[in-house]
Design a protein around this motif. Structure first.
Motif, mmCIF file in Angstrom:
data_model
loop_
_atom_site.group_PDB
_atom_site.id
_atom_site.type_symbol
_atom_site.label_atom_id
_atom_site.label_comp_id
_atom_site.label_asym_id
_atom_site.label_seq_id
_atom_site.Cartn_x
_atom_site.Cartn_y
_atom_site.Cartn_z
ATOM 1 N N GLU A 125 11.539 -10.042 0.256
ATOM 2 C CA GLU A 125 10.657 -8.915 -0.035
ATOM 3 C C GLU A 125 10.765 -8.487 -1.493
ATOM 4 O O GLU A 125 9.754 -8.245 -2.167
ATOM 5 N N LEU A 126 11.982 -8.411 -2.014
ATOM 6 C CA LEU A 126 12.168 -8.025 -3.403
ATOM 7 C C LEU A 126 11.456 -8.982 -4.349
ATOM 8 O O LEU A 126 10.811 -8.564 -5.316
ATOM 9 N N ASN A 127 11.560 -10.268 -4.085
ATOM 10 C CA ASN A 127 10.914 -11.243 -4.959
ATOM 11 C C ASN A 127 9.398 -11.221 -4.839
ATOM 12 O O ASN A 127 8.697 -11.562 -5.792
ATOM 13 N N MET A 128 8.887 -10.822 -3.687
ATOM 14 C CA MET A 128 7.442 -10.611 -3.595
ATOM 15 C C MET A 128 7.024 -9.514 -4.569
ATOM 16 O O MET A 128 5.981 -9.613 -5.228
ATOM 17 N N TYR A 129 7.828 -8.455 -4.686
ATOM 18 C CA TYR A 129 7.512 -7.367 -5.613
ATOM 19 C C TYR A 129 7.775 -7.773 -7.061
ATOM 20 O O TYR A 129 7.004 -7.447 -7.961
ATOM 21 N N ARG A 130 8.868 -8.502 -7.279
ATOM 22 C CA ARG A 130 9.226 -8.892 -8.644
ATOM 23 C C ARG A 130 8.254 -9.921 -9.225
ATOM 24 O O ARG A 130 7.892 -9.859 -10.394
ATOM 25 N N LYS A 131 7.845 -10.891 -8.388
ATOM 26 C CA LYS A 131 7.190 -12.091 -8.923
ATOM 27 C C LYS A 131 5.757 -12.313 -8.469
ATOM 28 O O LYS A 131 5.004 -13.024 -9.138
ATOM 29 N N VAL A 132 5.381 -11.751 -7.318
ATOM 30 C CA VAL A 132 4.088 -12.125 -6.732
ATOM 31 C C VAL A 132 3.063 -11.003 -6.816
ATOM 32 O O VAL A 132 1.867 -11.255 -6.707
ATOM 33 N N SER A 133 3.502 -9.772 -7.010
ATOM 34 C CA SER A 133 2.538 -8.664 -7.022
ATOM 35 C C SER A 133 1.481 -8.848 -8.103
ATOM 36 O O SER A 133 0.327 -8.436 -7.927
ATOM 37 N N SER A 134 1.829 -9.494 -9.211
ATOM 38 C CA SER A 134 0.836 -9.721 -10.269
ATOM 39 C C SER A 134 -0.158 -10.818 -9.890
ATOM 40 O O SER A 134 -1.272 -10.866 -10.427
ATOM 41 N N ILE A 135 0.214 -11.701 -8.960
ATOM 42 C CA ILE A 135 -0.684 -12.761 -8.488
ATOM 43 C C ILE A 135 -1.650 -12.219 -7.439
ATOM 44 O O ILE A 135 -2.791 -12.675 -7.323
ATOM 45 N N LEU A 136 -1.195 -11.222 -6.671
ATOM 46 C CA LEU A 136 -1.987 -10.650 -5.577
ATOM 47 C C LEU A 136 -2.183 -9.150 -5.786
ATOM 48 O O LEU A 136 -1.866 -8.336 -4.906
ATOM 49 N N PRO A 137 -2.714 -8.726 -6.943
ATOM 50 C CA PRO A 137 -2.738 -7.293 -7.257
ATOM 51 C C PRO A 137 -3.574 -6.447 -6.311
ATOM 52 O O PRO A 137 -3.294 -5.267 -6.121
ATOM 53 N N ASP A 138 -4.626 -7.036 -5.716
ATOM 54 C CA ASP A 138 -5.491 -6.261 -4.819
ATOM 55 C C ASP A 138 -4.972 -6.228 -3.387
ATOM 56 O O ASP A 138 -5.546 -5.534 -2.541
ATOM 57 N N LEU A 139 -3.910 -6.974 -3.108
ATOM 58 C CA LEU A 139 -3.449 -7.143 -1.736
ATOM 59 C C LEU A 139 -2.041 -6.612 -1.501
ATOM 60 O O LEU A 139 -1.549 -6.638 -0.380
ATOM 61 N N MET A 140 -1.409 -6.143 -2.570
ATOM 62 C CA MET A 140 -0.081 -5.550 -2.481
ATOM 63 C C MET A 140 -0.095 -4.207 -3.200
ATOM 64 O O MET A 140 -0.899 -3.997 -4.112
ATOM 65 N N PRO A 141 0.781 -3.281 -2.817
ATOM 66 C CA PRO A 141 0.883 -2.040 -3.586
ATOM 67 C C PRO A 141 1.228 -2.341 -5.044
ATOM 68 O O PRO A 141 1.983 -3.272 -5.329
ATOM 69 N N THR A 142 0.665 -1.562 -5.956
ATOM 70 C CA THR A 142 1.019 -1.703 -7.372
ATOM 71 C C THR A 142 2.503 -1.382 -7.554
ATOM 72 O O THR A 142 2.997 -0.382 -7.035
#
Length: 394
Positions: free
Chosen positions: A115-132
């Motif tokens: 979960e942490l790495n989803m926030y660290r690394k993937v949120s910029s790839i999926l900006p409309d689908l994850m909390p900012t």
């Protein structure tokens, strides 16, 4: 007589002094309470916020530094793994914004690391689908990790959920899958390679083999348990034959493509700012179950689990599956992804694959070992019987 009079005066004076002291103490208490209300003592979050100059680090998101409202802090949930706080900040325009602080407690391993790495690394790839993600602070109070993120109201509590709402969620789910589908995932291999669990990795393949062996073991145990023997008597032999074909029962699912999947698509894990509108912009919350798996698994997570628990809607299940599987395929086609196999069959394959590789084992183990009630066992057995014949497992 003089002594009696003097004694009475002493007692009166004592009483007056006591009452005066009591009144003064009460007034002082009110004054102290007012000071505390106006200037509450700072808790650990407020102190760290100031110490690390967090306000300035929000500038890129809000156009200015922000002010933390020390009086508006609510702990929404706390476990041994993490704590979730709802905070409030005000920007230069004086508008107040709720935000979420999720505190990850050590040790940071397995699902927490995912979960942490989803926030660290993937949120910029999926900006409309994850909390900012506003700010991530490492090494807090030892080894805690603090993640400040956008507050997105959960779908749960905003609507009375029915199967019609699947139609409003599936477009966002298809977008998630399309953006991380096959080559789109591997083209960003450097982002995912050392932490995101992958369906065909050695670790998850070994896990499936172990679950297959354990399911067969618990099937045999069930036949020595009167309650479960009765529930399984008509399915036992067929289940043994089917399980021995595994742990991959439908290679078509892998051939249909893999994506980053959420794997826990309950309404508390989906957020939406605009449920009153015709189209929902869903943001997916709580990513500890994220995997790179056959994309159709999330359709089982979304729809199959709902119907398993909701007896009141089961009469509509086949019609909903037909509608939703077709909608999902149509949404994926918008991104150039076409499925060669009938989408309804792919959905049913995903359902049976997940049940046979994990959910059936969980139900048997929970029930036989007395961990939980095997509430969904009969639902899963019926699906294996009916859909298994339809899809050639028998």
């Amino acid at each position: 007589m003089a002594n009696v009079h003097d004694s009475g005066g002493y007692e009166q004076g004592k009483s007056d002094g006591f009452n005066k002291g009591k009144q003064d103490g009460y007034i002082k208490g009110l004054e102290d309470a007012k000071v505390l209300l106006d200037n509450p003592p700072l808790n650990d979050i407020s102190l760290k916020w100031r110490e690390l100059h967090c306000a300035e680090q929000f500038t890129s998101h809000f156009g200015s530094s922000v002010v933390l409202n020390d009086r508006k802090m609510e702990c929404l949930k706390e476990t041994f793994k993490s704590a979730i706080w709802k905070l409030e900040v005000s920007a230069a325009n004086k508008q107040a914004y709720p935000i979420i602080l999720k505190i990850f407690k050590p040790p940071i391993i397995d699902e927490k690391l995912t979960e942490l790495n989803m926030y660290r690394k993937v949120s910029s790839i999926l900006p409309d689908l994850m909390p900012t993600i506003y700010l991530i602070l490492e090494g807090m109070n030892g080894d805690d990790v603090w993640v400040f993120m956008e507050y997105v109201p959960q779908v749960k509590g905003q609507v009375i959920f029915t199967p019609d709402h699947f139609d409003l969620i599936i477009p966002s789910l298809a977008k998630l899958h399309a953006l991380t589908y096959n080559d789109n995932f591997y083209n960003k291999w450097n982002v995912y390679e050392d932490w995101l669990p992958r369906y065909e990795s050695d670790a998850l393949s070994a896990e499936r083999m172990k679950h297959q062996e354990k399911t067969l073991e618990y099937l045999d145990k069930a036949m020595d348990h009167p309650e479960f023997k009765e529930r399984l008597s008509s399915s036992y032999n067929d289940l043994k034959r089917i399980l021995k074909k595994g742990p991959i029962y439908f290679p078509e699912l892998i051939q249909a493509g893999k994506s980053v999947t959420h794997n826990d698509l309950q309404t508390p894990n989906m957020g939406c700012h605009n449920v009153a509108e015709q189209n929902w912009n869903i943001k997916f919350i709580d990513w500890e179950g994220a995997r790179f798996t056959p994309c159709w698994f999330d359709m089982f997570n979304l729809i199959g689990v709902f119907f398993a628990y909701r007896k009141d809607w089961r009469a509509d299940e086949e019609l909903v599956i037909e509608r939703c599987a077709s909608l999902y395929a149509a949404e994926m086609l918008k991104y150039g992804i076409a499925f060669d196999v009938n989408p309804i069959h792919l959905y049913k394959m995903a359902y049976l694959q997940r049940v046979l590789e994990r959910s059936l084992y969980n139900q048997l183990q929970w029930g036989i070992d007395g961990v939980k009630t095997a509430y969904l066992l009969d639902v899963y057995l019926e699906k294996i019987k009916v859909w298994g014949k339809e899809l050639g497992l028998y």
